[in-house]
Motif scaffolding. Structure first.
Motif, PDB file in Angstrom:
ATOM      1  N   GLU A 693       0.978  -1.065  -0.072  1.00 47.68           N
ATOM      2  CA  GLU A 693       0.066  -0.045   0.033  1.00 47.68           C
ATOM      3  C   GLU A 693       0.647   1.278  -0.073  1.00 47.68           C
ATOM      4  N   SER A 700       3.135   0.377   2.872  1.00 47.95           N
ATOM      5  CA  SER A 700       2.652  -0.575   3.911  1.00 47.95           C
ATOM      6  C   SER A 700       2.833  -1.982   3.169  1.00 47.95           C
ATOM      7  N   TRP A 701       3.420  -3.104   3.831  1.00 49.73           N
ATOM      8  CA  TRP A 701       3.530  -4.331   3.466  1.00 49.73           C
ATOM      9  C   TRP A 701       2.375  -4.925   4.050  1.00 49.73           C
ATOM     10  N   HIS A 702       2.001  -5.954   3.003  1.00 49.08           N
ATOM     11  CA  HIS A 702       0.873  -7.004   3.322  1.00 49.08           C
ATOM     12  C   HIS A 702       1.335  -8.328   2.672  1.00 49.08           C
ATOM     13  N   ALA A 706      -2.466 -11.406   1.222  1.00 49.80           N
ATOM     14  CA  ALA A 706      -2.262 -10.221   0.285  1.00 49.80           C
ATOM     15  C   ALA A 706      -3.104 -10.062  -0.865  1.00 49.80           C
ATOM     16  N   TRP A 709      -6.396  -9.076   0.779  1.00 45.40           N
ATOM     17  CA  TRP A 709      -6.460  -7.436   0.916  1.00 45.40           C
ATOM     18  C   TRP A 709      -6.377  -6.641  -0.282  1.00 45.40           C
TER      19      TRP A 709
END
Length: 724
Positions: A693, A700-702, A706, A709
């Motif tokens: 993101e 921002s890591w997901h 993933a 998200w």
């Protein structure tokens, strides 16, 4: 001395009573009649509808019932779009009192002095009443004057010693009208048009009438189609002065010793055999209006109408004219003069040195997107058959400056032009403009060079019939490998800071078709950039680029353009000045639309082929920020991708970016504006997946869930409709 003569006193009483009664009635009439004519009572009766009719008078006098003298008369009336005004110094008139009981105002005679008349057309109309037979009948048998001073018909003015007798009748409230046999003439008259004198010392004699009819049977100019008219005219012609030395052409006249002589008869719209007009008019034209010679015009009517024009050759300028034209039949279409063109045949040969040749472009185009600047010798030989230019016709312009303005770009250069007729069904009129060298610049920045080159060709082609000459005209503009000295000149069209051209050169080729109003129908433009440097979404790119723009449709009035089928090819690209310079990419627009009206907007759906996904991933994070397994995908091989784009000034948005190959699956959306960039990225390799993101410089890591998200994130652009 007694008031009553002795002789009258001897009359029998009944006679004396009758006489005194008559005298009393006459005195009462004198008082009442003159009070009525000289007070607002008269206005209240005659001007009940001032928007349609007003009668203003000065002092008035009546001595006998049915007869009056009136001074300082002004009459104004309006019917539909036509306004008529009559003025006279004095008039005397008889009115038939008996006919008033028959609902008729009959005036057998009016004698007027110092008469002036005006007839003109106005924009605001007063609609006529529907047809009817219930109104009063107004009949004026003879309005006569031996002292008519002037008559004006629109911009045409006749001033002189005039005379005439006119009679007519008209029933009010939509009833019929009739013009009785009438005459009018002038001696020592001066005739001018819009302030320019055409004739002086003129003798004019005319006779005219039309039959009883209702207005809806012959409204407006159609009334000339039921009119009988004779005209005899003889006068000294003025020379025509056309001075082109200033910023605007000045047309005037000057005294000369030439003449106009005319004897014309028309009956119900038909010129009658034997009608003839001969006009010899000196012509002074050009810069400071030099003498060009004596132009002879002649009109003769037999079974057809023949028009001839002759101008002897001027050895200094080469100007000459020889025209012989014939109009089949004798009917004059007053309502639609263009209907004469299909009946026209003949030949026009000549040469003329013009100080401005822009009028040639006006014959072909409706809006001024194309013009010929400067002057030169125009040579022509035109053959006309039944209103169409025939094969063998030719026009040559050896040297002139051609200027074309299309989509905000002005292209110009010295040119030569050749017009000819191409055999087809129907025959086609073609004007070929050859421009050996040309230069293009924005209309609002003439010193900025967009491109320059050689061998531009402009061809205008359309129906050779004179009446349709401009209606179906198409233009084709072509050039090849024009030099683009500096690609940064195109930043004005890119707009904003998300995409900027930083340098480079190129070659541009173009081929577009336009209509007569300068709207682009379809076309293509190929730009091949060498050593191009640009900045896209914060990344510096350098290399070679080729843009193949395909214009499917354009509406220049509303500034709308469809670019479906266009492609962009990138080769030898180096990203951020690092690594080798062999990255490549191809973009093909399935659909593309430019709305150049405020606010500027580009929308597109595209298919992409990329050598690898490295530049896409580089938008979201630095190389060192990605997990090690992602770094292994940066050189994962060729990627097929699709995406949706919207581009506004300082605002670039991407959505539905989907990239796939055997190892990589990528989804992305990105919104770049002045305030910064934000977006979402999902990338997958086998069982591994990651999301990012992006919000300005924050990422921002997901890593867990993933894909879920990413799918739950809001769209940046509305979903595009499915392609057919």
């Amino acid at each position: 001395m007694p008031l009553i003569p002795e002789r009258v006193r001897r009359w029998p009483r009944p006679w004396r009573v009758a006489l005194f009664s008559l005298l009393a009635l006459y005195a009462l009439y004198l008082l009442a009649g003159n009070v009525f004519l000289n007070t607002p009572l008269f206005d209240a009766v005659t001007n009940r509808k001032p928007e349609k009719f007003t009668l203003e008078t000065g002092p008035s006098l009546t001595l006998m019932p049915g007869h009056a003298f009136v001074w300082n008369i002004r009459i104004r009336g309006q019917a539909n779009h036509t306004v008529y005004i009559f003025r006279a110094d004095r008039a005397s008139a008889w009115i038939s009192l008996v006919h008033l009981f028959k609902r008729e105002v009959r005036i057998p005679s009016i004698d007027a002095t110092g008469v002036e008349s005006e007839i003109e057309r106005v924009e605001k109309a007063i609609p006529p009443p529907p047809r009817g037979d219930r109104g009063w009948n107004i009949r004026l048998d003879a309005i006569h004057s031996d002292s008519i001073r002037s008559g004006r018909f629109g911009k045409l003015l006749i001033v002189g010693q005039g005379h005439g007798t006119v009679g007519f009748q008209k029933q009010t409230k939509g009833g019929p009208s009739e013009l009785f046999d009438s005459t009018a003439g002038f001696e020592q008259a001066t005739i001018s048009y819009d302030g320019m004198t055409l004739l002086d010392e003129a003798h004019i004699a005319s006779r005219f009438h039309y039959p009883r009819h209702y207005r809806d049977e012959a409204p407006g100019l159609r009334k000339l189609g039921i009119t009988f008219a004779e005209l005899q005219m003889d006068g000294r012609s003025q020379a025509i002065n056309i001075d082109t030395s200033g910023p605007h052409v000045k047309v005037g006249s000057m005294p000369a010793e030439a003449r106009l002589n005319a004897t014309l008869t028309m009956d119900r719209g038909l010129l009658q055999p034997g009608s003839r007009l001969v006009w010899r008019v000196p012509v002074h034209a050009g810069v400071h209006a030099p003498d060009r010679g004596l132009l002879s015009l002649q009109l003769d009517v037999a079974q057809d109408i023949r028009i001839q024009a002759r101008l002897p050759r001027d050895p200094d300028t080469g100007s000459e004219l020889d025209a012989d034209l014939r109009v089949s039949g004798r009917r004059i279409p007053f309502e639609a003069p263009a209907e004469l063109l299909p009946r026209l045949s003949g030949q026009v040969k000549g040469a003329w040195r013009f100080d401005s040749l822009n009028w040639i472009a006006d014959l072909f185009v409706r809006k001024p997107w194309f013009r010929l600047d400067g002057g030169g010798l125009l040579q022509g030989d035109l053959k006309i058959v039944d209103g169409a230019l025939a094969p063998g016709s030719r026009v040559d312009v050896p040297k002139v400056v051609a200027v074309s303005e299309v989509a905000g770009v002005r292209m110009q250069g010295e040119a030569s032009a050749v017009g000819r007729i191409v055999e087809d069904a129907p025959p086609q009129a073609e004007l070929q403009v050859a421009i050996p060298q040309f230069r293009a610049a924005p209309v609002d920045a003439p010193k900025t060079v967009l491109f320059d080159g050689k061998a531009m060709a402009l061809t205008l082609r359309g129906d050779a019939r004179l009446q349709q000459l401009r209606d179906g005209m198409r233009a084709r503009l072509r050039f090849r490998d024009a030099r683009v000295p500096d690609l940064t000149a195109y930043n004005r069209y890119v707009g904003g800071n998300n995409v900027r051209l930083l340098g480079g050169t190129g070659l541009l080729s173009g081929d577009v078709e336009l209509d007569t109003s300068g709207r682009v129908g379809q076309g293509r433009a190929d730009l091949r950039g060498r050593g191009a440097r640009m900045q896209v979404a914060g990344m510096a790119l350098s290399g070679d680029a080729q843009v193949q723009a395909r214009l499917q449709r354009a509406d220049l009035d509303n500034r709308q353009f469809d670019l479906g089928g266009s492609t962009v090819t990138l080769r030898n690209i180096q990203v951020d000045g690092a690594g080798d310079a062999n990255w490549w990419g191809e973009v093909a627009l399935r659909s593309g639309h430019i709305d150049a009206a405020a606010p500027y907007e580009v929308t597109a759906q595209a298919d992409l082929r990329l050598r690898d996904a490295g530049p896409v991933l580089g938008v979201f994070a630095q190389r060192s920020d990605y997990p090690r397994w992602v770094l292994g995908l940066l050189d994962s091989g060729e990627v097929q991708a699709t995406g949706q784009l919207r581009w506004r000034r300082d605002h670039l948005a991407l959505d539905d970016l989907k990239a796939e190959n055997d190892r990589l699956s990528l989804r992305a959306r990105l919104d770049m504006a002045k305030a910064g960039k934000r977006g979402d990225l999902y990338v997958r390799w086998g069982v591994f997946g990651a999301g990012i993101e992006l919000d300005g410089e924050q990422r921002s890591w997901h890593l867990k869930g993933a894909r879920e998200w990413y799918d739950g994130r809001p769209r940046i652009l509305p979903a595009s409709p499915p392609q057919p």
